[in-house]
Design a protein around this motif. Structure first.
Motif, PDB file in Angstrom:
ATOM      1  N   SER A  21      28.609  30.628   4.557  1.00 25.05           N
ATOM      2  CA  SER A  21      29.762  30.699   5.449  1.00 25.05           C
ATOM      3  C   SER A  21      29.326  30.686   6.906  1.00 25.05           C
ATOM      4  O   SER A  21      30.068  30.234   7.774  1.00 25.05           O
ATOM      5  CB  SER A  21      30.569  31.948   5.143  1.00 25.05           C
ATOM      6  OG  SER A  21      29.741  33.074   5.242  1.00 25.05           O
ATOM      7  N   TYR A  22      28.113  31.136   7.189  1.00 27.45           N
ATOM      8  CA  TYR A  22      27.665  31.142   8.567  1.00 27.45           C
ATOM      9  C   TYR A  22      27.357  29.740   9.051  1.00 27.45           C
ATOM     10  O   TYR A  22      27.359  29.454  10.227  1.00 27.45           O
ATOM     11  CB  TYR A  22      26.454  32.059   8.732  1.00 27.45           C
ATOM     12  CG  TYR A  22      26.870  33.494   8.765  1.00 27.45           C
ATOM     13  CD1 TYR A  22      27.236  34.088   9.975  1.00 27.45           C
ATOM     14  CD2 TYR A  22      26.965  34.244   7.608  1.00 27.45           C
ATOM     15  CE1 TYR A  22      27.669  35.385  10.009  1.00 27.45           C
ATOM     16  CE2 TYR A  22      27.393  35.542   7.636  1.00 27.45           C
ATOM     17  CZ  TYR A  22      27.744  36.118   8.832  1.00 27.45           C
ATOM     18  OH  TYR A  22      28.178  37.402   8.875  1.00 27.45           O
ATOM     19  N   LEU A  23      27.056  28.818   8.117  1.00 27.23           N
ATOM     20  CA  LEU A  23      26.880  27.423   8.490  1.00 27.23           C
ATOM     21  C   LEU A  23      28.222  26.809   8.838  1.00 27.23           C
ATOM     22  O   LEU A  23      28.317  25.948   9.711  1.00 27.23           O
ATOM     23  CB  LEU A  23      26.238  26.654   7.350  1.00 27.23           C
ATOM     24  CG  LEU A  23      24.765  26.940   7.124  1.00 27.23           C
ATOM     25  CD1 LEU A  23      24.273  26.161   5.928  1.00 27.23           C
ATOM     26  CD2 LEU A  23      23.972  26.556   8.363  1.00 27.23           C
ATOM     27  N   ALA A  24      29.242  27.252   8.147  1.00 24.58           N
ATOM     28  CA  ALA A  24      30.565  26.669   8.365  1.00 24.58           C
ATOM     29  C   ALA A  24      31.125  27.067   9.724  1.00 24.58           C
ATOM     30  O   ALA A  24      31.836  26.291  10.355  1.00 24.58           O
ATOM     31  CB  ALA A  24      31.511  27.109   7.256  1.00 24.58           C
TER      32      ALA A  24
ATOM     33  N   PRO B  97      29.794  27.445  12.891  1.00 22.58           N
ATOM     34  CA  PRO B  97      29.550  26.568  14.038  1.00 22.58           C
ATOM     35  C   PRO B  97      30.270  25.242  13.915  1.00 22.58           C
ATOM     36  O   PRO B  97      30.763  24.695  14.912  1.00 22.58           O
ATOM     37  CB  PRO B  97      28.034  26.352  14.001  1.00 22.58           C
ATOM     38  CG  PRO B  97      27.502  27.443  13.178  1.00 22.58           C
ATOM     39  CD  PRO B  97      28.560  27.823  12.206  1.00 22.58           C
ATOM     40  N   MET B  98      30.347  24.723  12.694  1.00 23.77           N
ATOM     41  CA  MET B  98      31.044  23.459  12.505  1.00 23.77           C
ATOM     42  C   MET B  98      32.527  23.613  12.835  1.00 23.77           C
ATOM     43  O   MET B  98      33.112  22.735  13.476  1.00 23.77           O
ATOM     44  CB  MET B  98      30.884  22.980  11.062  1.00 23.77           C
ATOM     45  CG  MET B  98      29.467  22.520  10.759  1.00 23.77           C
ATOM     46  SD  MET B  98      29.325  21.928   9.097  1.00 23.77           S
ATOM     47  CE  MET B  98      27.562  21.761   8.978  1.00 23.77           C
ATOM     48  N   ALA B  99      33.094  24.702  12.383  1.00 21.41           N
ATOM     49  CA  ALA B  99      34.501  24.950  12.698  1.00 21.41           C
ATOM     50  C   ALA B  99      34.683  25.048  14.204  1.00 21.41           C
ATOM     51  O   ALA B  99      35.642  24.512  14.769  1.00 21.41           O
ATOM     52  CB  ALA B  99      34.967  26.232  12.020  1.00 21.41           C
TER      53      ALA B  99
ATOM     54  N   ALA C  62      32.820  23.579  16.506  1.00 19.92           N
ATOM     55  CA  ALA C  62      32.705  22.231  17.066  1.00 19.92           C
ATOM     56  C   ALA C  62      34.001  21.464  16.849  1.00 19.92           C
ATOM     57  O   ALA C  62      34.510  20.789  17.751  1.00 19.92           O
ATOM     58  CB  ALA C  62      31.530  21.512  16.415  1.00 19.92           C
ATOM     59  N   GLY C  63      34.548  21.597  15.652  1.00 17.46           N
ATOM     60  CA  GLY C  63      35.800  20.915  15.338  1.00 17.46           C
ATOM     61  C   GLY C  63      36.913  21.360  16.264  1.00 17.46           C
ATOM     62  O   GLY C  63      37.654  20.536  16.820  1.00 17.46           O
TER      63      GLY C  63
END
Lengths: 174, 236
Positions: B198-201, B203-205, B207-208
């Motif tokens: 979930s911690y990878l998700a 930063p992507m969120a 950025a999005g």
């Protein structure tokens, strides 16, 4: 006080104490308020529904007022007294014990050793009538027992007494 | 109105007034109503209206916070904790000290500015009705918070120790004994954080969300990179 024997035969007889007499006054006042609202609604209907609306006219002009009258008699004359008669409660040596309901009768026993929290609530209207509600909370989500409309100082004494005794009886459950 | 608690109650710190005014803690309850009114009436008006609204809401918030503060008191007696509250309808909650399951002393960021803490007393009562909340004493000084915690837990430990030898596992160490540190946070632990999905998700969120926001910005605020003859750098 033969509290132990009382507790043992508890489910066989009704709890000894009834609510405050002022509760009747409070319920009657509530009934009056409800009746006034209903009467206003019906009066508005009578004013606004045209007199040539067929069956609706009959309904509004005759059935609705009679309905309001009947509910008024029930709400103001009958129900407060009935409620007062069916609500009973008692604090015995080791349990809080209530009996409520008219058709569905519910007996609730809460062992004092399981009491977690005791609340005393005084709503606005209750304060006008000098009443208070005692709620006895247990760890169970089902286990809350409410004793509505006791005299304020009776409620306070009951709450203090229950809290003190609950503290003395060690709770082995948790 | 006489105080039904009977016990000499204590109020929380006065600073909590300021805190609750700033965060609109009580006035937040009005948001749905205000939204409804705003949606129904529409909002038109210049700076004056906005300023008046802000001042009005803040004053209301202050008044509400003050009344709540004035009507709230707590007391730790010989056998029980009593919390009295309620602006108009009064509520007195009594928890026998033996039933206190835990005490949480919390210091949120804003509370720390004023040197305050929030003490939550867990009584393990079934969270029926009353908003599921336990006993919360919001906004006492840090020292008072520690005193409360020590008082409540000391009592529990003493009672547990004396009352039963049977459930020995439950018997807490004597109160006076120094607290033992089991584990302390080490910054090196952070290295393992990417291993959690979930911690990878996150930063992507982020950025999005950023791209989404850029999309919303009106064109005239964005540098025009695609145009021929753009500043050097775009031509290779």
């Amino acid at each position: 006080m033969t509290a132990m024997s009382t507790a043992r035969q508890a489910p066989a007889r009704e709890p000894a104490w009834s609510l405050s007499r002022s509760a009747i006054g409070l319920w009657t006042a509530q009934g009056v308020v409800v009746t006034v609202v209903e009467a206003l609604v019906v009066a508005a209907l009578i004013v606004f529904v045209p007199s040539d609306a067929g069956p609706w006219t009959v309904l509004v002009r005759w059935v609705a007022p009679v309905g309001v009258l009947v509910t008024a008699v029930v709400d103001i004359g009958v129900r407060p007294r009935l409620r007062y008669r069916v609500h009973r409660w008692e604090v015995t040596e080791d349990a809080v014990y209530t009996l409520t309901g008219w058709l569905d009768r519910t007996w609730t026993l809460v062992p004092i050793s399981r009491i977690q929290t005791v609340d005393v609530n005084r709503g606005l209207v209750q304060q006008l009538f000098g009443l208070a509600t005692v709620a006895v909370l247990t760890a169970s989500s089902q286990g809350t027992v409410r004793i509505p409309h006791l005299e304020a100082d009776v409620a306070r004494r009951v709450a203090e007494d229950l809290a003190r005794r609950a503290e003395q009886v060690r709770d082995e459950a948790t | 109105v006489s105080d039904p608690a009977g016990v000499g109650g204590q109020r929380t710190s006065r600073w909590v007034l300021l805190l609750h005014t700033v965060t609109f803690r009580q006035a937040r309850a009005l948001v749905p109503a205000v939204l409804g009114i705003g949606a129904a009436r529409g909002f038109q008006g210049g700076t004056v209206t906005v300023v008046a609204l802000v001042v009005g809401v803040t004053l209301l918030s202050l008044l509400w916070a003050a009344l709540s503060w004035w009507r709230f008191s707590y007391a730790v007696g010989e056998t029980s904790v009593v919390v009295t509250r309620g602006l108009l309808s009064r509520s007195v909650r009594t928890v026998p000290l033996d039933r206190v399951r835990g005490v949480e002393v919390e210091a949120p960021a804003l509370h720390r500015l004023f040197g305050l803490v929030r003490v939550e007393i867990d009584a393990a009562a079934g969270s029926v009705g009353t908003k599921g909340e336990e006993l919360v004493v919001d906004g006492v000084s840090r020292a008072e918070g520690d005193r409360l915690r020590a008082r409540l837990l000391a009592r529990r430990a003493a009672v547990t120790g004396v009352a039963t030898g049977a459930d020995a596992g439950d018997v807490a160490a004597p109160v006076e004994e120094a607290e033992e540190v089991i584990s302390r946070f080490d910054p090196r632990w952070l290295r393992y954080s990417p291993l959690v999905g979930s911690y990878l998700a996150v930063p992507m969120a982020a950025a999005g969300a950023l791209f989404r926001l850029l999309d919303e910005v009106p064109d005239r605020f964005l540098p025009d990179l695609g145009r021929p003859g753009a500043p050097a750098g775009s031509a290779s």
